[in-house]
Design an enzyme around this catalytic site. Structure first.
Site, short mmCIF file in Angstrom:
data_model
loop_
_atom_site.label_atom_id
_atom_site.label_comp_id
_atom_site.label_asym_id
_atom_site.label_seq_id
_atom_site.Cartn_x
_atom_site.Cartn_y
_atom_site.Cartn_z
N HIS A 136 0.81 -1.13 -0.04
CA HIS A 136 0.01 -0.06 0.03
C HIS A 136 0.98 1.38 -0.01
CE1 HIS A 136 -2.70 -2.86 1.63
NE2 HIS A 136 -4.05 -2.36 1.23
N GLU A 198 -6.29 -4.83 -6.13
CA GLU A 198 -7.67 -4.24 -6.17
C GLU A 198 -7.76 -2.98 -7.17
OE1 GLU A 198 -8.74 -3.53 -2.12
OE2 GLU A 198 -8.58 -5.62 -1.59
N TRP A 203 -10.50 2.89 -4.65
CA TRP A 203 -10.09 3.56 -3.53
C TRP A 203 -8.67 3.90 -3.48
CZ3 TRP A 203 -13.36 -0.49 -4.04
CH2 TRP A 203 -12.93 -1.71 -4.10
N TYR A 269 -14.76 -9.75 -0.11
CA TYR A 269 -15.26 -9.71 1.28
C TYR A 269 -16.83 -9.81 1.63
CZ TYR A 269 -10.63 -8.42 2.66
OH TYR A 269 -9.05 -8.38 2.78
N GLU A 307 -7.03 -12.28 -1.40
CA GLU A 307 -7.60 -11.80 0.00
C GLU A 307 -9.02 -12.25 0.17
OE1 GLU A 307 -7.68 -7.60 1.03
OE2 GLU A 307 -5.60 -7.46 0.14
C1 BMA Z 1 -6.79 -2.54 5.34
C2 BMA Z 1 -7.03 -2.55 6.62
C3 BMA Z 1 -6.08 -1.36 7.18
C4 BMA Z 1 -4.73 -1.61 6.68
C5 BMA Z 1 -4.61 -1.89 5.20
C6 BMA Z 1 -3.07 -2.24 5.03
O1 BMA Z 1 -7.55 -3.49 4.53
O2 BMA Z 1 -6.63 -3.79 7.41
O3 BMA Z 1 -6.38 -1.30 8.60
O4 BMA Z 1 -3.92 -0.71 7.34
O5 BMA Z 1 -5.48 -2.86 4.94
O6 BMA Z 1 -2.60 -3.43 5.61
#
Ligand code: BMA
Length: 386
Positions: A136, A198, A203, A269, A307
């Site tokens: 990320h 993703e 997002w 999810y 995921e």
């Molecule tokens: C997201 C959440 C956040 C986290 C991010 C990176 O889905 O779990 O809390 O910071 O992933 O791992």
């Protein structure tokens, strides 16, 4: 004369249609070679690639993000894992996250120290498990987080863009970390790297409406060839992964090409509870896995559920009654549950797996005992790196 002409045309039409139908039904297998996209991949990486492909026919490996780092009610206890507390066994696959490595921070965006991460990855490798890394990464154009979808970010980091040099320095840092992942004999530890995940959601700054398919593909190509060719990293298998998708075309809209990815996956999810939510989740996962497997066969790639999760697993029998049914007879490599961050300062809890005393604990044990579910003990016997 006219009738003869009509009959000839009709026969030609029937032959053409049958041929088209046959070729569609036959779903030609890919001619893409049975080898990682990195032609210089290390011996262990090539072995992992082949073993992932053969293991996929026997069962699904179970994975968990940040499993060794923390769980619900604990943090950084050596050897501890919520999965192990409940089942007596570790997962087969572990996810870790690189966000903030690009900023030279000592800990990632979820507080995991990179030095600890390195040592977890070494332990996992030595006992025959697999690590996958997500990233990320911050927005290089605005300096804000990955969730800042500022216009033009992707373009700005491509060659010729104002932030390309900065992005290269970020990749340099990722490269240093990856190259530091070594086994007991000094051999590079193979990793499944899944950047820009993703990508069809809106997002992240690399998401759906924030770049064109062409820009996304360029970003992918640039990133992978920089790591592979400029930084000489040959211990990575690469994973392309979307969020939920509607069709094969939708899935492949920004697909970077068969020469650019080894693993293909998606994240999903469950957001709605009750019978209706469960039924919907089973149907959605099943549909998407069917499409994913078809693409995987056609392109000779390794399919995975990169995921998944149902926040706080409030349903006692979710594992056997919902997830297991959703996975059905699908032949995918692994399914990775998202992180059990536990209670946050706000009092809110984030977890996707049971822990001791959680309502779905007993059912998770039943799920663990299914013959085709692969956790650490089974995977160790497979010697995936040999
Ligand atoms: C997201 C959440 C956040 C986290 C991010 C990176 O889905 O779990 O809390 O910071 O992933 O791992």
């Amino acid at each position: 004369m006219k009738i003869k002409w009509l009959i000839i045309n009709l026969i030609t039409l029937i032959i053409a249609c049958s041929f088209t139908c046959f070729s569609l039904l036959a779903k030609p297998k890919s001619s893409f070679p049975d080898f990682p996209i990195d032609k210089k991949a290390t011996k262990q990486t090539v072995n992992l690639y082949h073993n992932l492909k053969s293991l996929q026919k026997k069962g699904i490996m179970f994975g968990h993000q940040d499993d060794l780092a923390y769980g619900v009610g604990w943090k950084y206890v050596p050897g501890k894992s919520d999965v192990k507390e409940v089942t007596g066994d570790y997962p087969a696959v572990y996810g870790f996250e690189l966000g903030r490595l690009e900023l030279d921070h000592a800990v990632n965006l979820d507080g995991v120290p990179f030095d600890s991460m390195r040592s977890y990855i070494q332990q996992i490798y030595e006992r025959g498990g697999i690590t996958t890394l997500s990233w990320h990464l911050n927005n290089p154009l605005t300096g804000k987080t990955a969730w800042d979808p500022a216009e033009g970010t992707v373009k700005s980091i491509l060659p010729g863009g104002e932030k390309n040099d900065l992005y290269k320095t970020w990749l340099d840092k990722v490269a240093v970390f990856i190259l530091s992942l070594k086994g007991n004999k000094g051999e590079p530890i193979p990793i499944i790297f899944r950047p820009f995940h993703e990508l069809n959601g809106n997002w992240f700054w690399w998401g759906k409406d924030h770049c064109t398919p062409e820009e996304f593909k360029q970003l992918w190509h640039f990133t992978i060839s920089y790591l592979m060719d400029t930084k000489n990293i040959h211990q990575l298998l690469y994973a392309y992964n979307t969020d939920r998708f509607l069709s094969t075309e939708d899935y492949l809209l920004k697909y970077p090409g068969d020469e650019w990815t080894d693993v293909i996956g998606f994240d999903i999810y469950q957001r709605k509870g009750g019978d209706e939510g469960n039924t919907e989740f089973i149907k959605d996962v099943d549909n998407m896995l069917t499409m994913l497997e078809e693409i995987a066969i056609q392109k000779n790639k390794i399919p995975a559920l990169t995921e998944f999760g149902y926040a706080q697993v409030p349903d006692r029998t979710w594992w056997t009654n919902v997830l297991y049914k959703a996975l059905g007879n699908h032949q995918i490599s692994y399914a990775l549950a998202w992180r059990s961050a536990g209670f946050k300062p706000s009092g809110e809890a984030e977890y996707y797996l049971p822990f001791k005393g959680q309502v779905s604990e007993k059912d998770f044990i039943k799920f663990y005992q299914k013959p085709n579910m692969i956790f650490q003990k089974k995977v160790t016997k497979q010697q995936l790196y040999k």
